[in-house]
Design a protein around this motif. Structure first.
Motif, mmCIF file in Angstrom:
data_model
loop_
_atom_site.group_PDB
_atom_site.id
_atom_site.type_symbol
_atom_site.label_atom_id
_atom_site.label_comp_id
_atom_site.label_asym_id
_atom_site.label_seq_id
_atom_site.Cartn_x
_atom_site.Cartn_y
_atom_site.Cartn_z
ATOM 1 N N SER A 29 37.251 -19.610 37.573
ATOM 2 C CA SER A 29 36.451 -19.528 38.785
ATOM 3 C C SER A 29 35.440 -18.392 38.645
ATOM 4 O O SER A 29 35.786 -17.286 38.245
ATOM 5 N N ILE A 30 34.184 -18.685 38.966
ATOM 6 C CA ILE A 30 33.119 -17.684 38.879
ATOM 7 C C ILE A 30 32.434 -17.586 40.230
ATOM 8 O O ILE A 30 31.998 -18.596 40.789
ATOM 9 N N GLU A 31 32.343 -16.373 40.738
ATOM 10 C CA GLU A 31 31.616 -16.115 41.980
ATOM 11 C C GLU A 31 30.889 -14.790 41.802
ATOM 12 O O GLU A 31 31.520 -13.742 41.689
ATOM 13 N N ARG A 32 29.571 -14.857 41.766
ATOM 14 C CA ARG A 32 28.776 -13.653 41.530
ATOM 15 C C ARG A 32 27.589 -13.591 42.478
ATOM 16 O O ARG A 32 27.018 -14.603 42.849
ATOM 17 N N ASN A 33 27.242 -12.358 42.834
ATOM 18 C CA ASN A 33 26.025 -12.084 43.594
ATOM 19 C C ASN A 33 25.146 -11.193 42.741
ATOM 20 O O ASN A 33 25.616 -10.214 42.172
ATOM 21 N N TYR A 34 23.879 -11.539 42.642
ATOM 22 C CA TYR A 34 22.928 -10.776 41.850
ATOM 23 C C TYR A 34 21.816 -10.269 42.754
ATOM 24 O O TYR A 34 21.303 -11.023 43.582
ATOM 25 N N SER A 35 21.425 -9.017 42.576
ATOM 26 C CA SER A 35 20.174 -8.589 43.183
ATOM 27 C C SER A 35 19.110 -9.172 42.267
ATOM 28 O O SER A 35 19.225 -9.109 41.047
ATOM 29 N N ALA A 36 18.117 -9.799 42.824
ATOM 30 C CA ALA A 36 17.146 -10.516 42.005
ATOM 31 C C ALA A 36 15.728 -10.181 42.436
ATOM 32 O O ALA A 36 15.508 -9.531 43.459
ATOM 33 N N TYR A 37 14.795 -10.655 41.623
ATOM 34 C CA TYR A 37 13.398 -10.394 41.881
ATOM 35 C C TYR A 37 12.607 -11.665 41.633
ATOM 36 O O TYR A 37 12.771 -12.324 40.600
ATOM 37 N N ILE A 38 11.750 -12.022 42.579
ATOM 38 C CA ILE A 38 10.868 -13.180 42.448
ATOM 39 C C ILE A 38 9.480 -12.662 42.089
ATOM 40 O O ILE A 38 8.955 -11.780 42.767
ATOM 41 N N TYR A 39 8.913 -13.219 41.014
ATOM 42 C CA TYR A 39 7.549 -12.819 40.651
ATOM 43 C C TYR A 39 6.843 -13.977 39.958
ATOM 44 O O TYR A 39 7.470 -14.900 39.462
ATOM 45 N N ALA A 40 5.526 -13.912 39.937
ATOM 46 C CA ALA A 40 4.711 -14.914 39.246
ATOM 47 C C ALA A 40 3.896 -14.212 38.167
ATOM 48 O O ALA A 40 3.463 -13.076 38.353
ATOM 49 N N GLU A 41 3.714 -14.891 37.048
ATOM 50 C CA GLU A 41 2.935 -14.316 35.944
ATOM 51 C C GLU A 41 1.466 -14.119 36.332
ATOM 52 O O GLU A 41 0.857 -13.128 35.973
ATOM 53 N N ASN A 42 0.903 -15.086 37.052
ATOM 54 C CA ASN A 42 -0.530 -15.083 37.342
ATOM 55 C C ASN A 42 -0.872 -14.628 38.749
ATOM 56 O O ASN A 42 -1.918 -14.964 39.268
ATOM 57 N N SER A 43 0.025 -13.900 39.382
ATOM 58 C CA SER A 43 -0.198 -13.496 40.759
ATOM 59 C C SER A 43 0.422 -12.129 40.990
ATOM 60 O O SER A 43 1.305 -11.702 40.252
#
Length: 164
Positions: A29-43
């Motif tokens: 069983s795997i349950e994980r929370n990640y702090s993440a980042y959304i980004y775009a290469e051209n923006s």
């Protein structure tokens, strides 16, 4: 060796193999929370977010491990089935897990690919490209975790791309 000792040894050996198999092939069983980042290469658009990964990793004798579960990112939840990717020229070494994110088209009844999902072999790093996130923010975005800056997210993309 007499017959009684030989039979006892065989029984103990068979029980040992069965016990090891049960332990090894038991779903994890795997349950994980990640702090993440959304980004775009051209923006310049960038945004911190969270990724939640919940599911079960099943090991198979053929070494084709499969993770079945769900991801949730930026309020969008999606069912996924990840398959193990073996390292080049070595089926015993894993590079990680990968899958296409698919959704069923209600009009045609066919499945359409709306994104990709990749993780490291130990599920410590994760990269998602999701069409619903792209539509939400009007662009093409990478969602990487764990990261809290654009530079950390780019490092994850570079590290996971090295082995390919």
């Amino acid at each position: 060796m007499d017959k009684v000792t030989l039979k006892a040894s065989l029984v103990i050996g068979i029980i040992g193999v069965i016990l090891i198999s049960v332990i090894y092939f038991r779903p994890v069983s795997i349950e994980r929370n990640y702090s993440a980042y959304i980004y775009a290469e051209n923006s310049e658009f960038q945004k911190p977010t969270e990724i939640k990964l919940v599911g079960e990793l099943k090991k198979k004798l053929s070494l084709n491990y499969v993770f079945t579960g769900s991801i949730e990112v930026d309020g969008i939840k999606q069912q996924v089935i990840l398959k193990r990717i073996c390292a080049k020229n070595n089926i015993f070494k894993s590079r990680g897990y990968s899958a296409f994110i698919e959704t069923k088209n209600s009009k045609t009844g066919k499945y359409e690919v709306i994104g990709t999902f990749d993780t490291s072999k130990d599920f410590n790093e994760i990269i998602i490209r999701h069409g619903k996130v792209d539509s939400k923010y009007n662009g093409k975005f990478n969602i990487c975790g764990p990261s809290s800056t654009r530079e950390e997210a780019k490092t994850i993309v570079a590290n996971m791309g090295k082995d390919k």
